[in-house]
Design a protein around this motif. Structure first.
Motif, mmCIF file in Angstrom:
data_model
loop_
_atom_site.group_PDB
_atom_site.id
_atom_site.type_symbol
_atom_site.label_atom_id
_atom_site.label_comp_id
_atom_site.label_asym_id
_atom_site.label_seq_id
_atom_site.Cartn_x
_atom_site.Cartn_y
_atom_site.Cartn_z
ATOM 1 N N ALA A 162 37.634 47.706 39.741
ATOM 2 C CA ALA A 162 36.955 46.752 40.635
ATOM 3 C C ALA A 162 35.659 47.656 41.152
ATOM 4 N N HIS A 163 36.001 48.784 41.474
ATOM 5 C CA HIS A 163 34.868 49.684 41.999
ATOM 6 C C HIS A 163 34.114 50.135 40.916
ATOM 7 N N HIS A 164 34.510 50.137 39.716
ATOM 8 C CA HIS A 164 33.473 50.357 38.431
ATOM 9 C C HIS A 164 32.632 49.152 38.287
ATOM 10 N N ALA A 165 33.341 47.906 38.405
ATOM 11 C CA ALA A 165 32.588 46.694 37.830
ATOM 12 C C ALA A 165 31.380 46.517 38.907
ATOM 13 N N VAL A 166 31.825 46.511 40.311
ATOM 14 C CA VAL A 166 30.752 46.250 41.608
ATOM 15 C C VAL A 166 29.767 47.425 41.494
ATOM 16 N N THR A 167 30.202 48.645 41.385
ATOM 17 C CA THR A 167 29.398 49.758 41.872
ATOM 18 C C THR A 167 28.613 50.413 40.579
ATOM 19 N N VAL A 168 29.367 50.481 39.524
ATOM 20 C CA VAL A 168 28.662 50.964 38.263
ATOM 21 C C VAL A 168 27.815 50.107 37.534
ATOM 22 N N LYS A 169 28.621 48.864 37.138
ATOM 23 C CA LYS A 169 28.110 47.912 36.435
ATOM 24 C C LYS A 169 27.156 46.800 37.234
ATOM 25 N N ARG A 170 27.471 47.035 38.350
ATOM 26 C CA ARG A 170 26.490 46.077 39.355
ATOM 27 C C ARG A 170 26.899 44.522 39.084
ATOM 28 N N VAL A 171 28.177 44.159 38.879
ATOM 29 C CA VAL A 171 28.402 42.813 38.635
ATOM 30 C C VAL A 171 28.156 41.865 39.713
ATOM 31 N N THR A 172 27.724 40.800 39.695
ATOM 32 C CA THR A 172 27.412 39.896 40.910
ATOM 33 C C THR A 172 28.133 38.497 40.600
ATOM 34 N N ALA A 173 28.131 37.879 41.593
ATOM 35 C CA ALA A 173 28.752 36.275 41.432
ATOM 36 C C ALA A 173 28.084 35.504 40.372
ATOM 37 N N GLY A 174 29.017 34.744 39.657
ATOM 38 C CA GLY A 174 28.286 33.890 38.691
ATOM 39 C C GLY A 174 28.426 34.400 37.253
ATOM 40 N N GLU A 175 28.575 35.818 37.167
ATOM 41 C CA GLU A 175 28.730 36.469 35.816
ATOM 42 C C GLU A 175 30.029 36.234 35.163
ATOM 43 N N HIS A 176 30.162 36.241 33.872
ATOM 44 C CA HIS A 176 31.274 35.910 33.159
ATOM 45 C C HIS A 176 31.782 37.309 32.573
ATOM 46 N N LEU A 177 32.959 37.888 32.679
ATOM 47 C CA LEU A 177 33.652 38.957 32.287
ATOM 48 C C LEU A 177 34.931 38.955 31.371
ATOM 49 N N ASP A 178 35.251 39.570 30.823
ATOM 50 C CA ASP A 178 36.726 39.618 30.044
ATOM 51 C C ASP A 178 37.475 40.732 30.843
ATOM 52 N N LEU A 179 38.956 40.006 31.238
ATOM 53 C CA LEU A 179 39.748 40.994 31.599
ATOM 54 C C LEU A 179 40.862 41.223 30.603
ATOM 55 N N LEU A 180 41.189 42.494 30.158
ATOM 56 C CA LEU A 180 42.141 42.725 29.118
ATOM 57 C C LEU A 180 43.509 43.542 29.643
ATOM 58 N N ASP A 181 44.535 43.026 29.096
ATOM 59 C CA ASP A 181 45.746 43.941 29.657
ATOM 60 C C ASP A 181 46.188 44.963 28.556
ATOM 61 N N GLY A 182 45.554 45.046 27.547
ATOM 62 C CA GLY A 182 45.787 46.148 26.794
ATOM 63 C C GLY A 182 46.889 45.815 25.646
ATOM 64 N N LYS A 183 47.652 44.582 25.800
ATOM 65 C CA LYS A 183 48.537 44.032 24.887
ATOM 66 C C LYS A 183 48.183 42.578 24.153
ATOM 67 N N GLY A 184 46.944 42.634 24.022
ATOM 68 C CA GLY A 184 46.217 41.478 23.241
ATOM 69 C C GLY A 184 45.917 40.184 24.266
ATOM 70 N N LEU A 185 46.021 40.360 25.430
ATOM 71 C CA LEU A 185 45.687 39.092 26.173
ATOM 72 C C LEU A 185 44.091 39.461 26.789
ATOM 73 N N ARG A 186 43.333 38.402 26.594
ATOM 74 C CA ARG A 186 41.967 38.490 27.115
ATOM 75 C C ARG A 186 41.926 37.123 27.749
ATOM 76 N N LEU A 187 41.548 37.596 29.337
ATOM 77 C CA LEU A 187 41.106 36.470 30.309
ATOM 78 C C LEU A 187 39.495 36.445 30.125
ATOM 79 N N THR A 188 38.933 35.294 29.959
ATOM 80 C CA THR A 188 37.513 34.917 30.059
ATOM 81 C C THR A 188 37.407 34.642 31.676
ATOM 82 N N VAL A 189 36.546 35.330 32.582
ATOM 83 C CA VAL A 189 36.712 34.815 33.953
ATOM 84 C C VAL A 189 35.082 34.699 34.256
ATOM 85 N N GLU A 190 34.937 34.125 35.534
ATOM 86 C CA GLU A 190 33.685 34.039 36.252
ATOM 87 C C GLU A 190 33.676 34.493 37.565
#
Length: 257
Positions: free
Chosen positions: A29-57
């Motif tokens: 979360a720190h990397h997303a908010v502080t480094v990547k400057r992610v903001t509300a409304g953006e779409h991201l992919d969350l990965l569990d490393g075992k084949g699961l991909r969650l596309t989120v807003e």
């Protein structure tokens, strides 16, 4: 453009469904908010490393905290013929460069190999720290390439132990290729002749030597165990580039690139 990717772990990833609200905390979360400057409304992919991909807003951000709404859940299939890179320890972090590129190009596992001619030596005191460095490199490359699978970092082996592992892998139907400049057959020839009799799940293992090359004793022991020496073009590549170059060719022949 594909979405930025971050790692999600634990039960919430396994149970997540479209419409659910999830919270991502800590380093990711720190990397997303502080480094990547992610903001509300953006779409991201969350990965569990075992084949699961969650596309989120993204619904809200705070320091070290990211709230998201799940839009889509995707379970990605694993390769029919996974590729493992056995990389000899090399100076100047060339082994890590090979691992990084290999992950970005689709390798499913990597193994450190303490070759006879490796200048870098891992003694007992260095193994844990060195393995942690390899795992961090793998995860970083996984997120960079936005892969749903995080390659496994297998236990480091010396040459005698590696020969035993090769014998077991070959017995299970794997194609084991030792990249060598004096081989008579090319990587492509070896893969093409193996594919018609290969079954789903049987893997390809690529072994790359150190800067000083693979010794004659090592090469013979690997061949005796069932591996094949294979030529990768007319030029001798660095330890950092040979594995990734072979990986591109192999995955193309398999039909994945």
């Amino acid at each position: 453009m594909s979405n930025h990717s971050f790692v999600i772990e634990g039960q919430q990833a396994q149970e997540a469904a479209p419409g659910d609200i999830l919270e991502l905390a800590g380093a990711e979360a720190h990397h997303a908010v502080t480094v990547k400057r992610v903001t509300a409304g953006e779409h991201l992919d969350l990965l569990d490393g075992k084949g699961l991909r969650l596309t989120v807003e993204v619904t809200a951000t705070a320091k070290d905290l990211l709230s998201v709404k799940v839009l889509r859940r995707t379970e990605e299939a694993i390769s029919d013929h996974p590729v493992t890179l056995v990389q000899a320890l090399s100076k100047g972090d060339r082994d890590l460069q090979a691992v990084e590129s290999g992950v970005e190009l689709g390798v499913l596992a990597v193994r450190p190999w303490q070759a006879d001619r490796s200048i870098v030596r891992w003694n007992a005191a260095k193994v844990d720290k060195a393995m942690a460095k390899w795992r961090a490199q793998v995860r970083s490359a996984q997120k960079q390439s936005r892969r749903a699978y995080e390659p496994e970092v297998l236990a480091p082996l010396g040459s005698k132990e590696l020969a035993k592992t090769i014998a077991a892998d070959v017995a299970n139907g794997a194609l084991v290729l030792v990249l060598h400049e004096q081989a008579e057959n090319s990587v492509a020839e070896r893969v093409i002749s193996w594919l018609p009799r290969a079954h789903a799940g049987q893997e390809v293992i690529v072994i790359v030597g150190p800067e000083g090359g693979i010794s004659d004793t090592e090469l013979q022991s690997f061949i005796d165990a069932g591996a094949h020496a294979a030529l990768l073009g007319q030029h001798v590549l660095r330890a950092s580039t040979a594995g990734p170059a072979a990986l591109v060719l192999i995955r193309h022949l398999i039909g994945e690139i």
